[in-house]
Design an enzyme around this catalytic site. Structure first.
Site, PDB file in Angstrom:
ATOM      1  CG  ASN A   1      66.051  85.344 -34.005  1.00 20.55           C
ATOM      2  OD1 ASN A   1      66.743  85.925 -34.837  1.00 20.55           O
ATOM      3  ND2 ASN A   1      64.815  84.999 -34.272  1.00 20.55           N
TER       4      ASN A   1
ATOM      5  CB  CYS B   1      63.405  77.687 -30.358  1.00 21.67           C
ATOM      6  SG  CYS B   1      64.812  76.635 -29.953  1.00 21.67           S
ATOM      7  NE  ARG B   2      60.475  80.792 -26.954  1.00 18.72           N
ATOM      8  CZ  ARG B   2      60.481  81.453 -25.813  1.00 18.72           C
ATOM      9  NH1 ARG B   2      59.389  81.536 -25.078  1.00 18.72           N
ATOM     10  NH2 ARG B   2      61.579  82.048 -25.394  1.00 18.72           N
TER      11      ARG B   2
ATOM     12  CG  ASP C   1      62.854  78.441 -24.720  1.00 16.40           C
ATOM     13  OD1 ASP C   1      63.029  77.687 -25.710  1.00 16.40           O
ATOM     14  OD2 ASP C   1      63.731  79.232 -24.317  1.00 16.40           O
TER      15      ASP C   1
ATOM     16  CB  CYS D   1      61.854  83.925 -28.785  1.00 14.67           C
ATOM     17  SG  CYS D   1      63.177  83.297 -29.835  1.00 14.67           S
TER      18      CYS D   1
END
Length: 157
Positions: free
Chosen positions: A10, A12-13, A123, A7
């Site tokens: 690096n 959250c997703r 996001d 993402c």
């Protein structure tokens, strides 16, 4: 077999995808045959843990991502991984931009494995808690499809 989730930063997703996918691998019986990691295309959060909202959303689903630390996509990743899976189109473009000519990894959007060939994992960073829940729902769906593909590929090895 090695899978890398990517993402923007690096936090959250992609760490959420790493944690959820690790849990799916364990349930599928493939945990000892597939290595996974996550990273970001940017370097803003290198060394930091996941966003507290991502930690809490994952925890509510029984997944602990607290030990993960952000890192940036490295040139060596293109050779080290069989799958490099982006969370959105901007991440995918950044991955493709750095792709060496001899890279044999499958590079694409993670949600292809949920039958969503052009859809991105949004996001949730600037949104509320519901955004993190939506991200986890999408990751859960894509994880099932990726597990099935890996199961098929591994049966031919």
């Amino acid at each position: 077999m090695r899978v890398l989730f990517v993402c923007l930063g690096n936090i959250c997703r992609s760490p959420s995808a790493e944690g959820v996918f690790r849990a799916h691998l364990a349930r599928s019986g493939l945990a000892d045959r597939v290595e996974i990691d996550s990273c970001g295309v940017g370097d803003w959060h290198v060394g930091k843990g996941p966003d507290p909202r991502a930690l809490e959303a994952a925890r509510r689903r029984g997944i602990d991502i607290s030990s993960l630390r952000a890192r940036q996509l490295a040139p060596s990743d293109y050779q080290a991984f069989d799958y490099i899976l982006a969370m959105d189109h901007d991440n995918l473009a950044a991955i493709q931009q750095g792709r060496p000519t001899d890279c044999r990894a499958h590079i694409g959007l993670f949600l292809e494995f949920a039958g969503e060939h052009d859809r991105a994992v949004p996001d949730p960073y600037y949104g509320g808690e519901q955004g993190f829940e939506e991200v986890l729902d999408l990751i859960e769906a894509a994880s099932e499809g990726l597990i099935e593909e890996l199961r098929q590929r591994l049966s031919h090895l």
